[in-house]
Design an enzyme around this catalytic site. Structure first.
Site, PDB file in Angstrom:
ATOM      1  N   ASP A 139      13.222 -39.580 -42.307  1.00  0.00           N
ATOM      2  CA  ASP A 139      12.652 -38.629 -41.348  1.00  0.00           C
ATOM      3  C   ASP A 139      11.852 -37.483 -41.976  1.00  0.00           C
ATOM      4  O   ASP A 139      12.313 -36.873 -42.943  1.00  0.00           O
ATOM      5  CB  ASP A 139      13.767 -37.945 -40.542  1.00  0.00           C
ATOM      6  CG  ASP A 139      14.830 -38.890 -40.073  1.00  0.00           C
ATOM      7  OD1 ASP A 139      14.659 -40.104 -40.192  1.00  0.00           O
ATOM      8  OD2 ASP A 139      15.863 -38.390 -39.589  1.00  0.00           O
ATOM      9  N   ASP A 256      20.930 -33.154 -36.428  1.00  0.00           N
ATOM     10  CA  ASP A 256      19.472 -33.043 -36.338  1.00  0.00           C
ATOM     11  C   ASP A 256      18.993 -31.878 -35.453  1.00  0.00           C
ATOM     12  O   ASP A 256      18.365 -32.089 -34.402  1.00  0.00           O
ATOM     13  CB  ASP A 256      18.834 -34.363 -35.830  1.00  0.00           C
ATOM     14  CG  ASP A 256      19.322 -35.585 -36.583  1.00  0.00           C
ATOM     15  OD1 ASP A 256      19.751 -35.425 -37.747  1.00  0.00           O
ATOM     16  OD2 ASP A 256      19.294 -36.694 -36.018  1.00  0.00           O
TER      17      ASP A 256
HETATM   18  C1  FRU Z   1      17.440 -40.674 -38.266  1.00  0.00           C
HETATM   19  C2  FRU Z   1      18.682 -40.210 -39.011  1.00  0.00           C
HETATM   20  C3  FRU Z   1      19.111 -38.849 -38.541  1.00  0.00           C
HETATM   21  C4  FRU Z   1      19.876 -38.337 -39.729  1.00  0.00           C
HETATM   22  C5  FRU Z   1      19.074 -38.893 -40.868  1.00  0.00           C
HETATM   23  C6  FRU Z   1      19.865 -39.228 -42.098  1.00  0.00           C
HETATM   24  O1  FRU Z   1      16.665 -41.547 -39.013  1.00  0.00           O
HETATM   25  O2  FRU Z   1      19.715 -41.156 -38.834  1.00  0.00           O
HETATM   26  O3  FRU Z   1      19.855 -38.858 -37.358  1.00  0.00           O
HETATM   27  O4  FRU Z   1      19.961 -36.957 -39.762  1.00  0.00           O
HETATM   28  O5  FRU Z   1      18.438 -40.047 -40.396  1.00  0.00           O
HETATM   29  O6  FRU Z   1      19.036 -39.588 -43.153  1.00  0.00           O
END
Ligand code: FRU
Length: 555
Positions: A139, A256
């Site tokens: 992300d 998040d």
């Molecule tokens: C989305 C996710 C988020 C988390 C992150 C971990 O891709 O699963 O919810 O914070 O990636 O890398």
């Protein structure tokens, strides 16, 4: 009697321990170094047994991570910035299964990066999409504009090709096109307390009182997997962060945090993924200072990486609020600073296989006013020392359509600065004579407005990969992905951004967004256009060859 029991217990424990270590026999070895260079270089082979590595400084664990170490047969080398330990004795401890290939002895100190000579020019390295020099990204995090720089933090495994060891990587750009990767911004506090996704804001009014000398702090809100939603502040333009001592600021089942400033109420809002039993949703919290948060409301039916922003209806002063989560499917509605009130169902946004967990920029100057989004581009080539990419930044607009209000995505205009050779074709194309737009090249921005006339199908073949449009069913297709797309008055509008691991397809001026990952064949024509069933007029097919955003090899 008691003594007898405790002896038995001890014996049982010892047997259990022996069974454990014979099953998962771990070999712990150490090596001591005095740090006098910037990096430790570590050899990695994807698929090798995972080893747990610790850096011990002054008797304490300074870093701890998993790595597929292989000193004998590495597929690439990763780097670990140890400049913070300069002059100190650092003990590297590896703990590995008995049959692991080893690698501790191969670790080297260096002032230069591994593979520096070919960096950014490896065979399938994307040339106008951000990728990390080494390791994995997922992300985008903390997208924020501040003092002339666009920040791109990102979920990052610096130690391997796959997901793991989550840090916040960091890159900056003056124009959203040319990126410079900087040192890691957020390190996990300890093993198993990873830095998961989040956002960043500029605290202009210094509500947090982290600011010093009149300079506003840049504040990151992230999920610490061991503690909850946390904040960290930076006083050096987002380079280094100090964890807030009162962390976590929000504790709940979720992750998040996306934080924004809600101007009408003069307070902060956090939209955060929130789980309640089986119910997955977004919770909204408010705060006067980013430290004390109050839970205000919750909406159901969203999973991971929430977004929340206000956007004008194109050509009007009236605005709407948008909410979406990682898959990009969005809801249009109202937001009063505490509660989101939906006015639509969830509407589809992404039709491709190369999009997830996008975020939009905070703090874009009002004089610019664009809503700019970057998504995680799910690509990858196992032959490369890095994995995944960021999608090309798109500008979001909210437009009236026959179906109601819809979000449109369009590559940011700054892409024009990469245009090199422009190939414009004015021609009539027939089923018997496909048009070779250009025979060579691998980086293009292609725009086409095609008069469909009698054709039943039209399409481009991009280095062997077809992107087609079926006229009767009004369907755009690439691989297994399809999207409904109209061709008003018999004209089809398509735009393709072609890089070495992806084709981002925009249909109908951005109504349809289909970013696709791609594995290209080398020995094919770069770009041709075909039609079936009848001739078409392809009066405006324009293919701009793009320059690389990376420094050339001898720079
Ligand atoms: C989305 C996710 C988020 C988390 C992150 C971990 O891709 O699963 O919810 O914070 O990636 O890398």
């Amino acid at each position: 009697m008691f003594r007898f029991h405790s002896t038995l217990l001890l014996a049982a424990l010892m047997i259990a321990f022996m069974v454990c270590i014979s099953g998962y026999a771990q070999q712990v070895v150490t090596r001591e170094l005095t740090i006098d260079k910037q990096y430790l270089l570590l050899p990695v082979r994807t698929g090798a047994a995972k080893q747990r590595v610790k850096y011990l400084v002054d008797g304490k664990t300074a870093r701890e991570f998993d790595i597929e170490l292989d000193g004998e047969n590495p597929s690439f080398w990763v780097f670990s910035d140890v400049s913070g330990f300069n002059g100190k004795k650092l003990t590297i401890e590896t703990s590995a299964p008995q049959d692991a290939p080893g690698g501790l002895d191969a670790i080297q100190q260096s002032d230069t990066l591994p593979g520096a000579e070919t960096m950014y020019h490896e065979a399938t390295r994307p040339q106008f999409h951000f990728t990390s020099r080494r390791g994995w990204n997922n992300d985008p995090n903390g997208l924020v504009f501040f003092q002339g720089e666009y920040h791109l933090y990102y979920q990052h495994n610096p130690f391997g090709w796959n997901w793991g060891n989550m840090h916040w990587g960091h890159a900056v750009s003056p124009d959203l096109i040319h990126w410079k990767e900087l040192p890691i911004a957020l390190y996990p506090r300890q093993y198993n307390d990873w830095c998961f996704s989040g956002s960043a804001v500029i605290d202009e009014k210094n509500t947090s009182e982290f600011g010093q000398g009149g300079e506003p702090p840049l504040i990151a809100a992230y999920t610490s997997t061991g503690r909850g939603e946390c904040i960290a502040f930076s006083l050096d333009r987002g380079r280094t962060f100090h964890d807030y001592e009162g962390n976590p600021v929000v504790k709940h089942q979720g992750r998040d945090p996306k934080v924004i400033w809600y101007k009408p109420g003069q307070h902060w809002v956090m939209a955060v993924y929130d789980e309640m039993g089986d119910s997955k949703g977004i919770a909204f919290y408010t705060s006067p200072d980013l430290k004390e948060w109050t839970r205000q409301s919750r909406i159901e039916g969203y999973y991971e990486c929430p977004e929340l922003f206000e956007i004008p209806i194109e050509g009007k002063t009236e605005t709407k609020w948008i909410v979406y989560a990682a898959d990009g499917a969005y809801t249009i509605g109202q937001f009063d600073g505490k509660t989101f009130t939906p006015e639509t169902d969830k509407l589809p946004y992404n039709y491709g296989d190369c999009f997830y967990a996008s975020q939009t920029y905070n703090n874009i100057p009002e004089s610019d006013g664009r809503r700019i989004q970057i998504g995680w581009g799910r690509t990858g080539d196992p032959a490369m020392p890095f994995n995944q990419q960021m999608n090309f930044p798109v500008e979001l607009t909210l437009r009236e359509t026959d179906d109601g209000l819809r979000l449109f995505a369009w590559p940011i205009r700054e892409i024009n600065t990469l245009y090199d050779k422009l190939r414009v074709k004015k021609t009539r194309v027939t089923p018997d004579e496909p048009l070779i737009v250009t025979a060579r090249g691998d980086l293009f921005d292609v725009t086409a407005n095609i008069e469909l006339m009698d054709a039943s199908e039209v399409g481009f073949i991009v280095r062997g990969m077809p992107v087609s449009y079926d006229v009767k069913s009004e369907t755009l297709r690439c691989g297994d992905n399809t999207a409904p797309l109209k061709a008003p008055n018999g004209f089809l509008s398509l735009r393709l951004l072609v890089d070495r691991q992806s084709v981002e397809i925009f249909g109908g001026d951005g109504r349809v967004y289909m970013p696709m990952s791609a594995t290209f064949k080398d020995d094919t024509v770069a770009l041709d256009f075909y039609c079936k069933g009848g001739a078409v007029r392809a009066d405006s097919i324009r293919a701009a060859e793009l320059k690389s955003i990376w420094p050339s090899e001898n720079e």
